[in-house]
Scaffold this active site. Structure first.
Site, PDB file in Angstrom:
ATOM      1  CG  HIS A 125      -5.600  -2.541   0.123  1.00 27.47           C
ATOM      2  ND1 HIS A 125      -4.895  -2.166  -1.005  1.00 27.47           N
ATOM      3  CD2 HIS A 125      -5.030  -1.861   1.151  1.00 27.47           C
ATOM      4  CE1 HIS A 125      -3.947  -1.298  -0.667  1.00 27.47           C
ATOM      5  NE2 HIS A 125      -4.000  -1.110   0.636  1.00 27.47           N
ATOM      6  CG  ASP A 161      -6.339  -2.975  -3.896  1.00 31.11           C
ATOM      7  OD1 ASP A 161      -7.021  -2.022  -3.471  1.00 31.11           O
ATOM      8  OD2 ASP A 161      -5.286  -3.353  -3.362  1.00 31.11           O
ATOM      9  CB  SER A 171      -0.941  -0.054   1.211  1.00 29.66           C
ATOM     10  OG  SER A 171      -1.933   0.938   1.141  1.00 29.66           O
TER      11      SER A 171
END
Length: 462
Positions: A404, A353, A290
C-alpha cells in the site's frame, strides 16, 4: 483499461527522477541516473521473469492480454527519445479520450508499453501527492502536530520538490468523524514556465491518505449514503461511502487554521482559480493516495455535478483524477454519473493491495449482474470502481507496508525494467539497514508505513 507489471526483485532498487530542467523541457524520461533508493522488505518473494499487460476499459470493453517473455526485453525510454511534446498532447494525457492510444499493444516484433508521456505525468502527480506525507507533522510534541510543517511558500521545496513549478495557494483541512480537523492536502497552480511546458494552466489538488486506525475504521466500514451535492437535483440514487462523505463535508468550528468543511474550502478555491485564469486553457488535476484518492474523486464529481468546471467562455474545464491505491467510492449510479459528467479517473493500483478491494468485497461491480445482462436486486447497493485502471503486480499481501506504500507504487513506475537497476551480490538486510541509517530524510516513509499498517490491520479485523 488495466496494465499489469510484474513484481520487482527482492533487493534494494534504485530509481531515477528527471531533473527540473528535464521536466521544464517536457522530458518524458522514465529512468535516468540513480538519485533515490528504496529498501524492500526481506520478506519479498523472488521476482517473476515475465511482464503481463492486461488492457481493459472499466465499462466492459474487450480484454486483451499480452505476455512478455523476459523483463530484459522491455525498452527503457530515455530523455533523448523523440516524441510529441506534452503541450501538444496534454488533453490525451489528461484522459480526454479515456487514455485510448496511450497504451501501445504488443505485436510479434515488439512489446506493449505505457506511453512515456503518460507514465511521466503519473509519476509527477504521484510525487506531488507524496509531498503531503513528507510535509505532514507526525511529532506529537509539535505545535503543528497532524498539520503541515511548513508554510505554503516553501512546502514543496521542503518536501523535496524545489523545482515542481507550482505555487501552493491554499492548505485544506478536513475533520474525520469524531476527530478535530487536520491537514489533508493543498491546492496549487502551475507557474508561467510550467504552464507553457504543460500547454495549459494546471490547477492541482493533492490529498494525503489515512494515518490513524480510527480513520481506517471510519472510512472502510461504513454504508452507502446519497451524495446530494446539487440541491436542485439531489439524485438520491447516486450514493457514496458515508465515511468518505463525512470527511469531505464535515465542518469543525474549532479548527484554528481555517473555517468551513473540506468541501467548501475546495470548491471556493478551485472555482476562484478557474475564474482567475478564465482566459487561458485550464485543467483541474486531482490526485490522492488511499483515502485521499476517494476525496479526489468526490471533488471531481462535485465540481462537475454543480457545473463549476467551466471557464470564462463557458467551456468545460477538463477534470482529471490520478488515484493511487484508492478504494471504491460509490455505487454503480455514482460511477455512471461520473462518466456522464466527463470526470476522468485513472486508477493506479497494486493487485496485491487489499485497500483497493474495499469497500464492497462481496457486493461490487463483478456481482451486480448475472451473465453480464441481468441486473440483480442488490445492484444499487454494489460498490463500483470509477474510471480506467493501471494494475501493478508487486510484492505479496504479507508485506502490507509495501503493498500500500505510495513510494513503492512510484518506484515501479519509474523503473519498469527492474533487472537493469538491481545490484547483484548485495545482502538485502544489510542494504535496508544502511539505507534507513543513511537516508534520514526519508524516515517519514517508515513512520507512515507503520501507522498505515496498524490502521489496516485494525480495519480488516486481523
Amino acid at each position: 483499461m488495466a496494465i499489469h507489471l510484474t513484481n520487482p526483485p527482492p533487493g534494494l532498487y534504485t530509481t531515477k527522477t528527471p531533473s527540473p530542467q528535464q521536466h521544464r523541457a517536457g522530458s518524458h524520461a522514465t529512468a535516468t541516473a540513480a538519485t533515490a533508493a528504496v529498501a524492500m522488505p526481506q520478506t519479498m518473494t523472488t521476482p517473476s521473469s515475465s511482464l503481463v499487460v492486461n488492457t481493459r476499459q472499466m465499462a466492459a470493453a474487450p480484454v486483451v492480454t499480452i505476455r512478455r517473455r523476459t523483463v530484459e526485453r522491455e525498452e527503457i525510454i530515455s530523455s533523448n527519445s523523440i516524441s510529441p511534446s506534452l503541450a501538444s498532447m496534454w488533453r490525451e494525457v489528461q484522459g480526454e479520450n479515456n487514455w485510448e492510444g496511450m497504451i501501445t499493444p504488443s505485436s510479434p516484433s515488439s512489446s506493449a508499453r505505457l506511453h512515456p508521456l503518460l507514465r511521466s505525468e503519473i509519476i509527477r502527480y504521484g510525487e506531488l501527492v507524496a509531498a503531503t506525507y513528507k510535509a505532514f507533522d507526525l511529532d506529537a510534541t509539535s505545535k503543528r502536530y497532524l498539520n503541515c510543517k511548513h508554510g505554503k511558500a516553501r512546502m514543496l521545496a521542503e518536501a523535496g520538490m524545489p523545482g515542481a513549478g507550482y505555487a501552493v495557494t491554499r492548505y485544506i483541512y478536513a475533520a474525520a468523524p469524531g476527530t478535530p480537523s487536520r491537514w489533508i492536502g493543498y491546492v496549487a497552480v502551475s507557474d508561467d514556465a510550467t504552464s507553457r511546458r504543460l500547454g495549459r494552466r494546471d490547477i492541482v489538488v493533492s490529498f494525503r491518505g489515512t494515518v490513524t486506525g480510527s480513520e481506517w475504521v471510519a472510512n472502510m466500514m461504513s454504508s452507502l449514503s446519497p451524495a446530494r451535492f446539487d440541491p436542485a437535483d439531489p439524485r438520491p440514487d447516486v450514493k457514496v461511502e458515508s465515511g468518505f462523505l463525512s470527511v469531505y463535508t464535515s465542518d469543525d468550528a474549532t479548527c484554528r487554521f481555517t473555517c468551513g468543511s473540506c468541501r467548501n474550502q475546495l470548491l471556493s478555491e478551485v472555482t476562484r482559480l478557474i475564474n482567475k485564469y478564465k482566459h487561458e486553457d485550464v485543467s483541474v488535476t486531482l490526485a490522492g493516495h488511499s483515502m485521499g484518492s476517494s476525496l479526489a474523486i468526490l471533488l471531481g464529481y462535485d465540481l462537475a455535478e454543480l457545473g463549476l468546471n467551466r471557464d470564462g467562455a463557458g467551456r468545460v474545464v477538463l477534470v482529471t483524477v490520478f488515484s493511487f491505491a484508492g478504494p471504491r467510492v460509490g455505487n454503480t449510479a455514482f460511477k455512471n454519473r461520473c462518466d456522464e459528467l466527463g470526470v476522468k479517473v485513472l486508477r493506479v493500483v497494486n493487485v496485491n493491495d487489499p485497500i483497493t478491494k474495499l469497500p464492497g468485497i462481496f457486493l461490487n461491480e463483478n456481482s451486480r449482474v448475472l451473465g453480464g445482462k441481468l441486473e440483480l436486486p442488490w445492484s444499487s447497493s454494489c460498490y463500483t470502481h470509477v474510471g480506467v485502471e493501471i494494475a501493478l503486480d508487486f510484492f505479496k499481501a504479507r508485506d502490507p507496508a509495501c503493498v500500500h506504500d505510495l513510494e513503492a507504487y512510484l518506484g515501479l513506475l519509474k523503473c519498469p525494467n527492474m533487472t537493469k537497476v538491481m545490484k547483484e551480490g548485495e545482502d538485502l538486510v544489510s542494504k535496508a539497514k544502511k539505507f534507513v541509517l543513511d537516508q534520514s530524510f526519508d524516515t517519514w516513509r517508515w513512520q507512515m508505513a507503520a501507522i498505515q499498517v496498524g490502521g489496516l490491520v485494525q480495519a480488516l479485523g486481523m
